[in-house]
Design an enzyme around this catalytic site. Sequence first.
Site, PDB file in Angstrom:
ATOM      1  N   PRO A 123       0.709  -1.262   0.031  1.00  0.00           N
ATOM      2  CA  PRO A 123       0.002  -0.051  -0.079  1.00  0.00           C
ATOM      3  C   PRO A 123       0.728   1.412   0.011  1.00  0.00           C
ATOM      4  O   PRO A 123       1.976   1.273   0.535  1.00  0.00           O
ATOM      5  CB  PRO A 123      -0.866  -0.156   1.242  1.00  0.00           C
ATOM      6  CG  PRO A 123      -0.580  -1.559   1.675  1.00  0.00           C
ATOM      7  CD  PRO A 123       0.555  -2.096   1.183  1.00  0.00           C
ATOM      8  N   GLY A 124       0.440   2.321  -0.724  1.00  0.00           N
ATOM      9  CA  GLY A 124       1.151   3.488  -0.748  1.00  0.00           C
ATOM     10  C   GLY A 124       2.367   3.732  -1.534  1.00  0.00           C
ATOM     11  O   GLY A 124       3.005   4.712  -1.242  1.00  0.00           O
ATOM     12  N   THR A 149      -2.105   3.681  -7.471  1.00  0.00           N
ATOM     13  CA  THR A 149      -3.274   4.394  -7.914  1.00  0.00           C
ATOM     14  C   THR A 149      -2.879   5.605  -8.794  1.00  0.00           C
ATOM     15  O   THR A 149      -3.273   5.751  -9.885  1.00  0.00           O
ATOM     16  CB  THR A 149      -4.055   4.990  -7.017  1.00  0.00           C
ATOM     17  OG1 THR A 149      -4.532   3.822  -6.067  1.00  0.00           O
ATOM     18  CG2 THR A 149      -5.398   5.707  -7.411  1.00  0.00           C
ATOM     19  N   HIS A 198      23.803 -10.792   4.310  1.00  0.00           N
ATOM     20  CA  HIS A 198      23.080 -12.026   4.007  1.00  0.00           C
ATOM     21  C   HIS A 198      22.732 -12.134   2.529  1.00  0.00           C
ATOM     22  O   HIS A 198      23.034 -12.902   2.062  1.00  0.00           O
ATOM     23  CB  HIS A 198      21.683 -12.030   4.859  1.00  0.00           C
ATOM     24  CG  HIS A 198      20.905 -13.265   4.769  1.00  0.00           C
ATOM     25  ND1 HIS A 198      20.503 -14.186   5.754  1.00  0.00           N
ATOM     26  CD2 HIS A 198      20.063 -13.432   3.641  1.00  0.00           C
ATOM     27  CE1 HIS A 198      19.701 -15.136   4.946  1.00  0.00           C
ATOM     28  NE2 HIS A 198      19.358 -14.573   3.961  1.00  0.00           N
ATOM     29  N   GLU A 199      22.047 -11.015   1.936  1.00  0.00           N
ATOM     30  CA  GLU A 199      21.748 -11.021   0.653  1.00  0.00           C
ATOM     31  C   GLU A 199      22.838 -11.112  -0.411  1.00  0.00           C
ATOM     32  O   GLU A 199      23.080 -11.640  -1.409  1.00  0.00           O
ATOM     33  CB  GLU A 199      20.659  -9.795   0.364  1.00  0.00           C
ATOM     34  CG  GLU A 199      19.495  -9.566   1.098  1.00  0.00           C
ATOM     35  CD  GLU A 199      18.468 -10.876   0.961  1.00  0.00           C
ATOM     36  OE1 GLU A 199      18.645 -11.387  -0.237  1.00  0.00           O
ATOM     37  OE2 GLU A 199      17.684 -10.981   1.824  1.00  0.00           O
ATOM     38  N   HIS A 229      23.865 -14.402  -0.750  1.00  0.00           N
ATOM     39  CA  HIS A 229      22.792 -15.403  -1.562  1.00  0.00           C
ATOM     40  C   HIS A 229      23.572 -14.974  -3.213  1.00  0.00           C
ATOM     41  O   HIS A 229      23.679 -15.638  -4.124  1.00  0.00           O
ATOM     42  CB  HIS A 229      21.561 -14.881  -1.628  1.00  0.00           C
ATOM     43  CG  HIS A 229      20.806 -15.314  -0.620  1.00  0.00           C
ATOM     44  ND1 HIS A 229      20.871 -16.754  -0.294  1.00  0.00           N
ATOM     45  CD2 HIS A 229      19.832 -14.770   0.228  1.00  0.00           C
ATOM     46  CE1 HIS A 229      19.935 -16.977   0.769  1.00  0.00           C
ATOM     47  NE2 HIS A 229      19.667 -15.871   1.154  1.00  0.00           N
TER      48      HIS A 229
END
Length: 643
Positions: free
Chosen positions: A238-239, A243, A458-459, A462
């Site tokens: 959301p946000g 839209t 961590h990322e 990977h």
Amino acid sequence: MGERKNNKHRGFKFPFGGPNLPNPKPFGGWKFSIIYILILVVGMSLFNYVFMNRVNPTIDFSEFKAKIASGEIKRVELTDAYFTGYTSLKPDSRPAPPIRNPYTAAVSGAVYRTVPINDPELIKLMDEKQVAYYAVSREGSAILNIIFSWVLPIAFFFFIWRFLMKRLGNMGGNVLSVGQNRAVIVAEGDIVTRFSDVAGVDEAKDELVEVVDFLKNPKKYTDIGGKIPKGVLLVGPPGTGKTLLARAVAGEAGVAFFRMSGADFVEMFVGVGAARVRDLFKQARDKAPCIIFIDELDAIGKSRINNIAGGNDEREQTLNQLLVEMDGFDATSGLIILAATNRPDVLDPALLRPGRFDRQVLVDRPDLKGREAILKIHSKTVKLSPQVDLDAIARLTSGFVGADLANIVNEAALLAVRGGRTVVIQKDFEEAIEKTVAGLQKKNRIISENERRIVAFHETGHALIAAFTPGSDPVQKISIVPRGFGALGYTLQMPVEDRYLMTEEELLGKIDVLLGGRAAEEFIFGKISTGAANDLTKATDIARRMITDYGMSSRFKNVALTQRGAGMLGGSQTQEPLLHREYSEATQQYIDEEIAHMVEKQYARVKERLAEKHSLLNTVAGLLLEKESLDEKEFKDILRINA
Ligand code: ADP
Ligand code: MG
Ligand code: ZN
């Protein structure tokens, strides 16, 4: 229950569209208000004035009698309610007709009226004075009768009914506007939103630029035989500006824009939502080229499969109608359906099939650069002190979405006004952030600096293992922008080709990449965290399948230990239900040990590889902490430079 109510409703003969009328009248716009009562009262007074004011005010009975005695009254009309005396005879001197309306008769001379008293003397007196007297039946005032005994009560109850329904409608589904479409229609040229008003979601923007081109030059695509996509689904928290993006697409393309929220389709009555969908598409087809935007699609698009317990007929019908309409229109007609959702996981798979929402655009939380750009957009209309450093503000707002940032700019401006300043200073922003952070912390969207470092390494773990494992899918994006629900960062790998077969080596490589995150944490910090839980689940699952399904262990080489049933149509392998296992306790123990052994071996290999790439690990993680996200090119560039 909805069905019964619905039928009852159809029985009404009030002049608004029933649920199934194709083009219902917009009755809901007729607001109940005190004005209608006023109109009613004024109308009644007018009526009385026109038809009743020829009669003098009521006089006393004795006076009435005196006027007869004096010969002033020549004619008397007797009804249950009044005795009316006229000073003139009937113009044509005929005896009074049995039925006439005293209020409309043309009368010359004075008229007196009194409330009757049962006085036998009066008749005698009238005979004596030769006054013409006659009784008038009640029916004489038939119109008034009808008005008072029928029209007014019905009107009264109608107003009460409307009022109650209105209240009811505010509480839940709007009962009165059933069948009426509540799509907000924005005409072409009225949309001022442009892509330049949206920032920080560049991938999504790139995809949508193409959609704009479809709308502007459909011929370009159809001439070559290409199919224009019918539906584009914007997916994101959301946000983040879904839209806003949809409006920007309509604004850029210069076409009309039908906006409707998924919740608007969901009504108390079965069939209403479906009627609305039909109506919406009908209107849109007439206005093409245009965009239909269905916000919060999940409200109607929830999967029907999980709906075992009875289900929701209304929503299902609405969804079915949407699917029918989406299949029904011609892609060349210039109608494109945009939809937005933050719950793509609950959507019915049928919605995502080709020819429907076959394009999905991820609208993600903005990274550092994106946040700065969003802040710039929203502070354009705000007077900023030259000292304000938007980059610094962007750094403080990791995890914020566009709506949060817009809110911060506004809040800062308010704080500046409160502080009596004419420009917004840096401190206003900092205070505004603090205020917002307090709210967001409750939603677990803010993480500490220490956690950020752990997530970054961590990322990177990977990503590096993926980059250095032969046959592994290339890294498309690394990000440590907090995602909300649980996931703190992610590394996205894009498969180069569809895979139907995987070699043992490739499966082990997959395990390696999954273990890379935790291995990097342990290697750098000497500690491990809970952040790897999901990775470990996946790694363990692969290892287990290698042993039980694919016959890749040393003791049970080429033996399948489990049997799996056929999964759901189109489901992935992991969804296939386990039918039964045919092995002993001892074998179970062996499997468990073998899984542990396999994972341990891969983990050692991964840590070794990370140790080799120690400096690269630091560089990439450092850059990730700085920029929050790295795309494929940036990541490859670092690898090339540091190779
Ligand atoms: P969503 O539909 O994804 O929930 P909205 O589009 O309603 O989010 O965003 C709400 C408001 O937040 C927008 O009107 C805009 O002012 C601001 N906003 C959100 N995302 C962005 C963005 N990427 N760039 C600029 N402003 C944004
Ligand atoms: Mg929205
Ligand atoms: Zn991980």
